[in-house]
Design a protein around this motif. Structure first.
Motif, short mmCIF file in Angstrom:
data_model
loop_
_atom_site.label_atom_id
_atom_site.label_comp_id
_atom_site.label_asym_id
_atom_site.label_seq_id
_atom_site.Cartn_x
_atom_site.Cartn_y
_atom_site.Cartn_z
N UNK A 26 0.82 -1.21 0.00
CA UNK A 26 0.00 0.00 0.00
C UNK A 26 0.86 1.26 0.00
N UNK A 27 1.96 1.25 0.75
CA UNK A 27 2.84 2.43 0.80
C UNK A 27 3.57 2.62 -0.53
N UNK A 28 3.92 1.52 -1.20
CA UNK A 28 4.52 1.64 -2.52
C UNK A 28 3.52 2.24 -3.50
N UNK A 29 2.24 1.89 -3.36
CA UNK A 29 1.20 2.49 -4.20
C UNK A 29 1.08 3.99 -3.93
N UNK A 30 1.18 4.37 -2.65
CA UNK A 30 1.17 5.80 -2.32
C UNK A 30 2.33 6.52 -3.00
N UNK A 31 3.51 5.91 -2.95
CA UNK A 31 4.69 6.52 -3.56
C UNK A 31 4.49 6.66 -5.07
N UNK A 32 3.96 5.61 -5.70
CA UNK A 32 3.73 5.65 -7.15
C UNK A 32 2.75 6.75 -7.53
N UNK A 33 1.83 7.06 -6.61
CA UNK A 33 0.85 8.12 -6.86
C UNK A 33 1.39 9.51 -6.50
N UNK A 35 4.19 11.10 -0.74
CA UNK A 35 5.31 10.67 0.09
C UNK A 35 5.04 10.90 1.58
N UNK A 36 4.17 11.82 1.87
CA UNK A 36 3.90 12.17 3.27
C UNK A 36 3.28 11.01 4.04
N UNK A 37 2.32 10.33 3.41
CA UNK A 37 1.65 9.23 4.11
C UNK A 37 2.60 8.10 4.46
N UNK A 38 3.43 7.60 3.54
CA UNK A 38 4.37 6.53 3.92
C UNK A 38 5.34 6.96 5.02
N UNK A 39 5.88 8.17 4.92
CA UNK A 39 6.80 8.62 5.96
C UNK A 39 6.12 8.67 7.32
N UNK A 40 4.92 9.23 7.35
CA UNK A 40 4.19 9.36 8.60
C UNK A 40 3.76 8.02 9.16
N UNK A 41 3.29 7.13 8.30
CA UNK A 41 2.77 5.86 8.79
C UNK A 41 3.88 4.90 9.20
N UNK A 42 5.05 4.98 8.56
CA UNK A 42 6.19 4.19 9.05
C UNK A 42 6.55 4.63 10.46
N UNK A 48 11.11 3.13 3.67
CA UNK A 48 11.85 4.40 3.80
C UNK A 48 12.74 4.63 2.58
N UNK A 49 13.46 3.58 2.17
CA UNK A 49 14.36 3.72 1.02
C UNK A 49 13.58 4.06 -0.25
N UNK A 50 12.44 3.41 -0.44
CA UNK A 50 11.63 3.67 -1.63
C UNK A 50 11.14 5.12 -1.65
N UNK A 51 10.72 5.62 -0.50
CA UNK A 51 10.27 7.02 -0.41
C UNK A 51 11.42 7.96 -0.75
N UNK A 52 12.61 7.67 -0.21
CA UNK A 52 13.75 8.51 -0.48
C UNK A 52 14.13 8.54 -1.94
N UNK A 53 14.10 7.38 -2.58
CA UNK A 53 14.42 7.32 -4.02
C UNK A 53 13.39 8.10 -4.83
N UNK A 54 12.11 7.95 -4.47
CA UNK A 54 11.06 8.65 -5.21
C UNK A 54 11.17 10.16 -5.02
N UNK A 55 11.46 10.58 -3.80
CA UNK A 55 11.58 12.01 -3.53
C UNK A 55 12.70 12.62 -4.37
#
Length: 468
Positions: free
Chosen positions: A12-19, A22-29, A56-63
């Motif tokens: 689900x967090x990877x789906x958030x990143x793809x969309x 980034x805030x939701x995955x960071x906050x929910x982790x 975390x790594x996926x969010x960082x790469x996407x950012x």
């Protein structure tokens, strides 16, 4: 405890990143991490989550992929010795062991530029809100210091990634607190092979332990063996804790206060975990056994101080026999400044950095052998010199004090404590490791300690949901 399927969570967090969210995955982790950390059954258990670290790594790469144009390095020097060392932390505070280790590394930079960056992500700890977050101390050592911009987690992430790229550091050291998803996510942009996760939060759950893009530093033999043999962390290196040599105490320095003086250091949380023996209750009996003084170094809450004073009064011990020193620059120097004859590491939660400084100063140690989760990493007795006097039950504590209360015994322990520092914790070991990557794996496989079994994060969530 609510049940969370971490694999589904990751999807689900990877789906958030793809969309682009980034805030939701960071906050929910961070929320999942705190859910685990705040559960009473998680205390004093060593475990990790490769899944949360992966998010975390996926969010960082996407950012970073969304940044255009990319910032340019402000320091283009190809010579590694001219590029700075970058220290990333959540926050710092005077009694924090991670703060002292950071200061040690800055001292070892030998004039190289050092920059300390704080994410300032609070989890309700009032220490976070203090003025300047204790950055003045690292500035005194010659380092620059910056505190993250105010804003949401995504804004902090982008700010920190820009800092990393612009600084082009030769080494990046992560001293993040357990829940700091921003620090882990941002570190993916550090130059390959130069970023280190320092496992200072080694007695409970923490983000970053399983991060594949980071070198994983363990500070002591017990943590080394647990992470190597049980957690099987990637990219592990072993950098034993050390302390700057401030000299050994003189042979005739004991009984400076006219009678035996015991000392302990540590913030209040080191002493307040559920445990059968209470530090506040034992203090008057320690003083009565020695007919001396007891020095406490470290911040204590108003409530803890009131409890200590009440126990002193109830046992007829004069208040002036208990000396409270909230902050010192060096535990090592404090042993001499306050005439401490016997150092007692904090319990039930130990503090290895302070104990190493005490041993280096030549101060005899009276160490607690903990029970339950405090038997292993959390207690810290493994770091003491072999001949140190040890206690399990309070009666053994008082016997140990009587055993040490002789000048010839103190003099003998002075030499043994210092010899252990020279053999295992001298600063030149860390100086060699931090400046020569070829030495990073020295000792990694020679040390063997039978460790407790770690806890899997997913298993913990399952067990606490279905078998509370």
């Amino acid at each position: 405890m609510i049940f969370i399927d971490l694999e589904t969570f990751r999807k689900h967090k990877f789906n958030d990143v793809a969309a682009g969210n980034l805030e939701t995955p960071l906050g929910e982790v961070t929320q999942v991490t705190e859910l685990i950390l705040n559960h009473p059954h998680s205390q004093s258990k060593v475990f990790s989550s490769a899944i949360l670290d992966d998010v975390c790594a996926k969010v960082g790469e996407a950012a970073w992929s969304q940044v255009s144009p990319k910032p340019q390095a402000l320091i283009e020097a190809q010579d590694e010795s001219q590029r700075p060392w970058l220290f990333i932390a959540t926050y710092m505070y005077p009694a924090g062991g991670h703060t002292k280790v950071m200061e040690d590394y800055i001292k070892l930079a030998d004039g190289r530029p050092c920059i300390v960056v704080l994410t300032n992500i609070a989890n309700g700890d009032p220490v976070v809100h203090r003025d300047q977050l204790y950055v003045e101390e690292v500035k005194r050592l010659g380092a620059q210091a910056e505190i993250s911009i105010a804003g949401n987690l995504t804004e902090k992430l982008r700010w920190l990634q820009t800092k990393i790229v612009e600084l082009n550091p030769a080494k990046t050291f992560l001293f993040n607190h357990y829940y700091d998803s921003v620090a882990i996510a941002a570190s993916v942009v550090a130059p390959s092979g130069t970023a280190y996760f320092l496992h200072h939060a080694d007695y409970k759950f923490s983000l970053g332990v399983q991060s594949e893009h980071l070198k994983h530093i363990d500070f002591h033999a017990a943590g080394l063996c647990l992470c190597r043999d049980k957690l099987k962390v990637p990219n592990q290196v072993y950098w034993p804790l050390s302390a700057s040599d401030m000299g050994v105490r003189a042979e005739d320095s004991f009984y400076k206060n006219g009678r035996l003086t015991t000392g302990t250091s540590g913030a209040y949380h080191k002493f307040t975990s559920p445990y059968p023996y209470k530090y506040a209750e034992l203090i008057p009996h320690i003083i009565r056994t020695t007919d001396g003084f007891h020095v406490h170094i470290g911040e204590l809450t108003t409530e803890v101080m009131a409890e200590i004073e009440q126990h002193l009064a109830n046992n007829g011990v004069p208040r002036e026999r208990f000396i409270h020193v909230p902050v010192v620059k060096s535990v090592w120097q404090a042993m001499t400044d306050y005439g401490v004859d016997v150092y007692m590491p904090s319990f039930p939660t130990g503090g290895n950095k302070a104990s190493i400084e005490a041993m280096g100063s030549g101060t005899p140690v009276l160490s607690h052998l903990g029970m339950g989760p405090f038997r292993f990493i959390l207690g810290g007795d493994f770091a003491m010199y072999p001949e140190a006097v040890r206690w399990k039950h309070p009666d053994e504590l008082f016997d140990g004090l009587r055993q040490l209360n002789h000048v010839d015994v103190l003099k003998a322990h002075r030499l043994k404590a210092r010899a252990s520092y020279d053999a295992h914790y001298a600063e030149h070991f860390t100086r060699a490791l931090i400046n020569d990557a070829r030495l990073e794996h020295e000792g990694l496989h020679r040390i063997q300690i039978d460790t407790v079994d770690p806890v899997d994060a997913q298993d913990f969530i399952f067990n606490e949901h279905y078998n509370p």
